[in-house]
Write a protein that holds these residues in place. Structure first.
Motif, PDB file in Angstrom:
ATOM      1  N   THR A  33      42.765  38.770  46.167  1.00  0.00           N
ATOM      2  CA  THR A  33      42.791  39.997  46.611  1.00  0.00           C
ATOM      3  C   THR A  33      43.534  41.076  45.563  1.00  0.00           C
ATOM      4  N   ASP A  34      43.212  42.271  45.748  1.00  0.00           N
ATOM      5  CA  ASP A  34      43.588  43.034  44.753  1.00  0.00           C
ATOM      6  C   ASP A  34      45.037  43.253  44.613  1.00  0.00           C
TER       7      ASP A  34
ATOM      8  N   ARG B  82      45.701  45.809  35.031  1.00  0.00           N
ATOM      9  CA  ARG B  82      45.000  46.141  36.277  1.00  0.00           C
ATOM     10  C   ARG B  82      43.711  46.940  35.797  1.00  0.00           C
TER      11      ARG B  82
ATOM     12  N   THR C 198      39.630  45.682  36.346  1.00  0.00           N
ATOM     13  CA  THR C 198      38.504  46.400  37.010  1.00  0.00           C
ATOM     14  C   THR C 198      37.168  46.667  36.135  1.00  0.00           C
TER      15      THR C 198
END
Length: 559
Positions: free
Chosen positions: A356-357, A368, A372
């Motif tokens: 999960t993020d 991060r 993405t």
């Protein structure tokens, strides 16, 4: 993972019914708004209401309460912390036993039974033990208790489910009346973090010696330092905890005099118990009841932080799923949005990753952002998926998908995967196993023979992607398909041996990039933690941390 197909964890050894069990969910496309505060996750489409909202904390309790009753979907086989790697035992033990560090509901880590820790060399961790803490039998916590507790995990005679957390440990010794020093064979960035979960649990050395094989059983119980103490366990029915008046932490002193955990394996029975007030609450609410409980006068439904990803494990890399492009084609042909809508009640999101993020919260912003931007994604495109699979010549080959008839969510996922297999030219065969046999898929390689795919709900126990990605290293017990990639192993070991946040995150990112390209597991979707609170109680912080944080201590009476 108890009464449903379960998975094992990211360590080794026997993690019986762990990561699948969770929610006994059913088909429902209801949209839910359940929250006081937190992050909204909007439903797709113009003018749609919020599908769900994450609640950081329910309204604070107005006062104490004599007792409350909590539903739990399966009876633990043991509450010995060495084997606590499943929802039933952990949600009980988190209120009774404590670890050196604490995993908080916001997924941060803070001191607990250790007032501080130091890392004077890359292979040394020194813990200062909190003075004046009492076990439930009144004896005082010492460094010797910590050493005895931690040493159980690497002991082959114990067979701890958490042995892999100690794979780099050389020694654990008392180095002062209230000081413990752990020496490592080589740097391990996850060791200290794991001290906030079951690996860091502290029990009385005297109790461990006296109880022997009865430790953690209905007869032996446990003797720890938490806000509640073990009172009784009636096999097949319930387990009772009582408030410990001598608890050391005033901020987490129990507001309830007693908790009674009742074992209710049937989802309908649990929901009916919520509605009637027979039980005051429970984690893992069946998705089929979201709409019903949303409008219930008996209480309120909440959603919270989670680290769980539903995955299809590719357990046979010598069959039709041998090539990464075939695995990619299968993932592209799975209607994951449809699964979320029909199988998870519309509460969840398609997963682009195996973690999960929120697992990347400690990574620098640049890392991060790059994750993405560079992440390999597999949009739903059955036509293109069929073309990709055709290039490998797998048309007409049989793929065996294991399942267990325990809830409609499992059935919906299995059917969706089978439909996707058909769409790319494979011939799916669904192999239905009992819950017990399904559980052996995670503990016995022989049980996986002839199985190409099986489902798991996989959550992490620390805030670090490495808790997941180390599970797929060559030779790892949890690497169920025997996948191997030298560059991946190199990245994982680099992350393990690196403490510096930016470099650690970069190594994790390398591992993730390879895993998402090779797809040894197929990520399906994520979903939040769910909890129902009856109208008598409030105060809980909805979060996956309930497996290690004393959530029940904050529950008290409504105003």
């Amino acid at each position: 993972m108890p009464s449903t197909p379960a998975t094992a964890g990211s360590r080794t050894a026997v993690r019986p019914l762990r990561r699948f069990a969770g929610a006994v969910l059913a088909a429902s496309a209801l949209l839910v708004t359940a929250a006081c505060s937190g992050t909204a996750h909007p439903a797709k489409g113009s003018g749609a209401a919020a599908a769900y909202r994450l609640t950081d904390k329910t309204p604070a309790a107005a006062g104490a309460i004599d007792s409350f009753t909590w539903s739990i979907y399966a009876e633990p086989t043991s509450i010995d912390y060495a084997y606590a790697f499943d929802f039933p035992p952990n949600q009980i033990l988190s209120n009774v036993c404590e670890s050196l560090l604490r995993w908080n509901p916001d997924l941060t880590t803070s001191p607990n039974l250790a007032t501080s820790y130091a890392n004077p060399t890359p292979t040394t961790w020194v813990y200062k033990i909190r003075p004046g803490v009492h076990f439930h039998d009144g004896t005082v916590l010492t460094a010797n208790d910590v050493v005895a507790s931690l040493r159980r995990h690497p002991d082959p005679a114990v067979g701890s489910a958490w042995v892999n957390s100690f794979r780099n440990v050389k020694s654990i010794d008392t180095t002062g009346p209230l000081e413990v020093t752990v020496k490592l064979k080589k740097p391990d960035s996850t060791f200290n973090k794991s001290m906030a979960a079951s690996p860091g649990t502290v029990e009385s050395a005297a109790t461990l010696a006296k109880a022997g094989k009865n430790y953690g059983s209905p007869k032996g119980g446990v003797n720890c330092t938490g806000p509640f103490s073990f009172a009784s366990w009636t096999p097949g029915q319930s387990l009772v905890l009582k408030k410990y008046d001598g608890y050391w932490n005033p901020k987490l002193k129990a507001r309830s005099g007693q908790i009674k955990f009742v074992f209710l394996s049937d989802a309908t029975t649990r929901v009916n118990a919520f509605q009637s007030g027979e039980v005051d609450g429970g984690w893992m609410v069946p998705a089929s009841a979201y709409g019903q409980l949303r409008s219930s006068q008996a209480g309120k439904l909440y959603f919270g932080r989670n680290t769980t990803v539903a995955d299809e494990v590719v357990s046979n890399l010598k069959g039709p799923l041998k090539e990464a492009r075939v695995r990619a084609a299968l993932l592209m042909a799975i209607d994951r949005k449809g699964i979320v809508k029909a199988g998870a009640g519309g509460i969840g999101e398609v997963a682009d990753s195996l973690v999960t993020d929120n697992m990347w919260s400690e990574a620098p912003a640049a890392t991060r952002k790059a994750l993405t931007k560079e992440m390999t994604r597999y949009p739903y495109d059955p036509a293109q998926a069929k073309k990709i699979a055709a290039q490998s010549g797998v048309q007409g080959r049989q793929v065996v998908i294991a399942t267990s008839p325990l809830d409609s969510q499992t059935t919906i996922i299995t059917q969706a995967v089978a439909q996707a297999a058909t769409a790319i030219g494979l011939k799916p065969k669904i192999e239905t196993l009992s819950a017990e046999k399904y559980g052996t898929l995670f503990t016995d390689p022989a049980a996986r023979k002839g199985i190409d795919l099986f489902l798991t709900f996989w959550y992490t126990s620390i805030t670090d992607p490495l808790d997941m990605y180390s599970s797929l290293e060559t030779g790892a017990f949890t690497n169920y398909g025997g996948w191997s990639d030298k560059e991946y192993d190199k990245a994982v070991e680099q992350a393990v041996g690196t403490y510096e946040p930016a470099a650690h995150a970069e190594a994790n990112a390398k591992a993730q990039k390879i895993a998402l390209k090779e797809l040894p597991w197929l990520p399906l979707y994520t979903q939040p933690v769910s909890v129902f609170l009856g109208k008598r109680i409030t105060g809980v912080q909805p979060s996956i941390a309930y497996l290690y944080y004393p959530w029940a201590a904050e529950i008290g009476a409504k105003s």
